[in-house]
Design a protein around this motif. Structure first.
Motif, short mmCIF file in Angstrom:
data_model
loop_
_atom_site.label_atom_id
_atom_site.label_comp_id
_atom_site.label_asym_id
_atom_site.label_seq_id
_atom_site.Cartn_x
_atom_site.Cartn_y
_atom_site.Cartn_z
N ALA A 1 5.92 -29.68 24.77
CA ALA A 1 5.41 -30.45 23.62
C ALA A 1 6.31 -30.25 22.43
CB ALA A 1 3.99 -30.00 23.28
N PRO A 2 6.55 -31.34 21.69
CA PRO A 2 7.27 -31.17 20.42
C PRO A 2 6.32 -30.54 19.40
CG PRO A 2 6.62 -33.47 20.67
CD PRO A 2 6.14 -32.74 21.91
N LEU A 3 6.82 -30.08 18.28
CA LEU A 3 5.96 -29.57 17.22
C LEU A 3 5.31 -30.77 16.55
CD1 LEU A 3 8.25 -26.88 15.56
CD2 LEU A 3 6.72 -26.65 17.52
N SER A 4 4.26 -30.53 15.75
CA SER A 4 3.73 -31.64 14.97
C SER A 4 3.99 -31.36 13.49
CB SER A 4 2.24 -31.86 15.24
OG SER A 4 1.57 -30.64 15.31
N ILE A 5 4.94 -32.10 12.98
CA ILE A 5 5.39 -31.90 11.60
C ILE A 5 5.01 -33.15 10.80
CG2 ILE A 5 7.42 -31.50 10.15
CD1 ILE A 5 8.79 -30.45 12.82
N PRO A 6 4.21 -32.99 9.74
CA PRO A 6 3.82 -34.15 8.94
C PRO A 6 5.06 -34.91 8.43
CG PRO A 6 2.59 -32.21 8.26
CD PRO A 6 3.63 -31.74 9.23
N GLU A 7 4.95 -36.23 8.35
CA GLU A 7 6.12 -37.05 8.04
C GLU A 7 6.74 -36.77 6.67
OE1 GLU A 7 6.07 -41.47 8.67
OE2 GLU A 7 5.67 -40.75 10.71
N VAL A 8 5.93 -36.28 5.73
CA VAL A 8 6.47 -36.01 4.39
C VAL A 8 7.45 -34.83 4.39
CG1 VAL A 8 4.55 -37.02 3.13
CG2 VAL A 8 4.46 -34.59 3.77
N PHE A 9 7.47 -34.08 5.48
CA PHE A 9 8.43 -32.98 5.61
C PHE A 9 9.57 -33.43 6.52
CE2 PHE A 9 4.27 -30.61 5.22
CZ PHE A 9 4.41 -30.36 3.87
N GLU A 10 10.76 -33.58 5.96
CA GLU A 10 11.91 -34.04 6.76
C GLU A 10 12.79 -32.85 7.10
OE1 GLU A 10 14.15 -37.47 5.10
OE2 GLU A 10 12.49 -37.55 3.67
N PRO A 11 12.77 -32.40 8.36
CA PRO A 11 13.57 -31.22 8.74
C PRO A 11 15.07 -31.51 8.74
CG PRO A 11 11.82 -31.67 10.36
CD PRO A 11 11.95 -32.88 9.47
N SER A 12 15.83 -30.44 8.75
CA SER A 12 17.29 -30.58 8.86
C SER A 12 17.73 -30.44 10.32
CB SER A 12 17.99 -29.51 8.02
OG SER A 12 17.55 -28.23 8.43
N TRP A 13 16.79 -30.11 11.21
CA TRP A 13 17.04 -30.06 12.66
C TRP A 13 18.26 -29.24 13.05
CZ3 TRP A 13 12.70 -31.23 14.75
CH2 TRP A 13 11.95 -32.30 14.29
N ILE A 14 18.31 -27.97 12.68
CA ILE A 14 19.40 -27.13 13.19
C ILE A 14 19.26 -26.92 14.70
CG2 ILE A 14 19.95 -25.90 11.04
CD1 ILE A 14 18.51 -23.47 12.53
N GLN A 15 18.06 -27.15 15.20
CA GLN A 15 17.80 -27.21 16.63
C GLN A 15 16.56 -28.07 16.77
OE1 GLN A 15 15.15 -23.75 18.02
NE2 GLN A 15 16.78 -22.66 16.97
N PHE A 16 16.22 -28.49 17.99
CA PHE A 16 14.99 -29.25 18.17
C PHE A 16 14.00 -28.36 18.92
CE2 PHE A 16 12.04 -32.04 20.34
CZ PHE A 16 11.65 -32.86 19.29
N PRO A 17 13.01 -27.80 18.19
CA PRO A 17 12.09 -26.85 18.84
C PRO A 17 11.14 -27.56 19.81
CG PRO A 17 11.98 -26.73 16.42
CD PRO A 17 12.69 -27.99 16.77
N VAL A 18 11.00 -26.96 20.98
CA VAL A 18 10.09 -27.46 22.00
C VAL A 18 9.17 -26.32 22.40
CG1 VAL A 18 9.93 -28.29 24.40
CG2 VAL A 18 11.79 -29.08 22.93
N ARG A 19 7.90 -26.62 22.48
CA ARG A 19 6.95 -25.62 22.94
C ARG A 19 6.83 -25.76 24.45
NH1 ARG A 19 3.27 -23.88 18.96
NH2 ARG A 19 3.30 -25.89 17.94
N ALA A 20 7.14 -24.70 25.17
CA ALA A 20 7.07 -24.74 26.64
C ALA A 20 6.04 -23.73 27.12
CB ALA A 20 8.44 -24.43 27.24
N ARG A 21 5.10 -24.21 27.91
CA ARG A 21 4.06 -23.30 28.40
C ARG A 21 4.73 -22.15 29.16
NH1 ARG A 21 0.04 -27.30 30.13
NH2 ARG A 21 1.28 -27.35 32.00
N ASP A 22 5.74 -22.49 29.96
CA ASP A 22 6.49 -21.48 30.70
C ASP A 22 7.91 -21.44 30.12
OD1 ASP A 22 7.86 -19.93 32.53
OD2 ASP A 22 7.61 -21.32 34.21
N LYS A 23 8.11 -20.61 29.13
CA LYS A 23 9.38 -20.59 28.40
C LYS A 23 10.55 -20.27 29.34
CE LYS A 23 11.47 -18.58 24.22
NZ LYS A 23 11.33 -17.64 23.10
N ALA A 24 10.39 -19.23 30.16
CA ALA A 24 11.47 -18.82 31.06
C ALA A 24 11.77 -19.91 32.08
CB ALA A 24 11.11 -17.52 31.76
N GLY A 25 10.71 -20.57 32.56
CA GLY A 25 10.88 -21.62 33.55
C GLY A 25 11.66 -22.80 32.99
#
Ligand code: PLP
Length: 403
Positions: free
Chosen positions: A299-323
């Motif tokens: 799942a991607p994060l949920s970031i309200p639209e009024v906050f514009e990230p600089s995206w030094i990376q694209f964070p992904v939430r993974a239920r099984d991080k190692a997998g």
């Protein structure tokens, strides 16, 4: 293998920066550009963003507790301790991984001397709300925009909201220099004292060593060399997906060394391209968001639209991080597993469950602006092909130490 991070400068930038650094100390021009961009009159170039945080606290000179998120870079609480203050960790919001104004308000005990409004991973926190929370108190508000150069909150650039702000030019950030960072403030009184704190800093260097490290960083991420770089990563550090990191208790030598001339020149060379840099990162983030959205277990994060990230990376939430990490490795994509710790654990503080869960589940897809369209497509397709729980047992999978 697509590198997890790559410096934003080109070989041409390096050559040009060497030329600039030979002629002049570009620091003055860089400071002027950063001051103008953020509407902050005083800019100090420092060895790294952490040193900027350290200097801001030393200049503030009222030792106490500093409120910061537990999901943060370990060097931040270290800098707080070096400056004679103590960290006061606050848990982050589940959706955006940022510290909320409500959490800050709750943490504001009388011994709190400063608050670090942290735009971790380049995702803006609600710095306006945090500013309201500290209003009327004798508390220094510092924006940690180390990873967030050019990120915006309701259209306004981050780093312009607090008493002071820091930006990093480390290799993994929005604009990479050789190393270095900036400390900004619009307060004359604070600037005066920061100048005192930084007085022992050595004058900026422009040596061959700085050139060698920038060149090495660039080469290390080139397609031919990266497999070796990657092997070295794995040999040196464990591929732990979650751990308790021990903080350093001693200030390392060279902490106040200052920003090198080459670094100032390298960043100055790239600053005109900041809008294009950010636009590229945003377009990559949109591609990844669409790719990840439909994949079970991600799942991607949920970031309200009024906050514009600089995206030094694209964070992904993974239920099984190692997998998910192993899957991407097999697909030829290196991903970032930071932060793979909660600073609260490092300092033996109970609680902060969301930060801990984030550390155990969040990975970062590469989103640096020098990625080609083909590489971006490859990363997105690789993420799309992920099947939670099945991918880990594919034939011919390389051995990877699971966390
Ligand atoms: C990278 C980072 C830092 C440290 O920056 P340096 O220049 O390496 O000291 C501090 N805070 C945050 C949120 C960061 O992402």
């Amino acid at each position: 293998m697509i590198p997890r991070y790559a410096p934003t400068y080109t070989y041409a930038d390096l050559v040009a920066a060497v030329e600039i650094a030979r002629r002049e100390d570009a620091g003055e021009r860089l400071r002027a550009r950063l001051a103008e961009l953020h509407g902050m009159r005083h800019v100090f170039l420092v060895e790294s963003a952490r040193v900027g945080l350290y200097a801001a606290l030393r200049a503030w000179g009222r030792p106490g507790r500093v409120v910061l998120p537990a999901y943060d870079c370990i060097v931040v609480p270290e800098a707080i301790r070096f400056a004679g203050h103590d960290p006061r960790f606050v848990d982050v919001d589940e959706g955006s991984l940022s510290m909320t104004p409500a959490a800050v308000r709750e943490a504001l005990a009388p011994d709190v001397s400063a608050v670090f409004a942290t735009h971790a991973l380049g995702i803006p926190c609600d710095v306006e709300g945090i500013r309201d929370a500290v209003r009327g108190r004798d508390v220094l508000l510092v924006e940690d925009a180390a990873a967030a150069l050019g990120a915006r909150v309701r259209g306004r650039i981050v780093g312009s909201f607090g008493d002071a702000a820091v930006i990093s030019f480390q290799a993994t950030k929005v604009i990479a220099g050789e190393t270095g960072g900036a400390l900004l403030t619009d307060r004359d009184d604070l600037a005066e004292r920061i100048r005192e704190v930084l007085r022992p800093a050595r004058p900026p260097r422009a040596g061959a060593r700085e050139l060698a490290t920038s060149l090495a960083r660039k080469l290390a991420t080139s397609p031919l060399v990266y497999p070796a770089t990657h092997l070295a990563y794995r040999a040196i550090g464990s591929e732990a997906m979650f751990e308790v990191v021990e903080p350093h208790s001693e200030m390392p030598p060279g902490y106040l060394a200052g920003c090198s001339r080459l670094s100032s020149a390298l960043v100055l060379r790239q600053i005109d391209r900041l809008p294009a840099n950010l636009e590229r990162r945003r377009s990559i983030a949109r591609r990844y968001e669409a790719a990840v959205a439909g994949v079970p277990g991600l799942a991607p994060l949920s970031i309200p639209e009024v906050f514009e990230p600089s995206w030094i990376q694209f964070p992904v939430r993974a239920r099984d991080k190692a997998g998910f990490y192993r899957h991407m490795q097999r697909e030829g994509v290196d991903v970032t597993w930071t932060y793979r710790y909660s600073c609260a654990d490092s300092y033996g503080v109970q609680g902060c469950p969301v930060s801990r869960a984030a550390a155990a589940t969040v990975l970062g897809l590469p989103s640096y602006p020098t990625l080609s369209d083909e590489q971006v497509r490859h990363v997105a397709d690789a993420a799309r092909r992920y099947r939670a729980g099945i991918a880990a047992h594919g034939a011919g999978a390389p051995r990877a130490k699971a966390g």
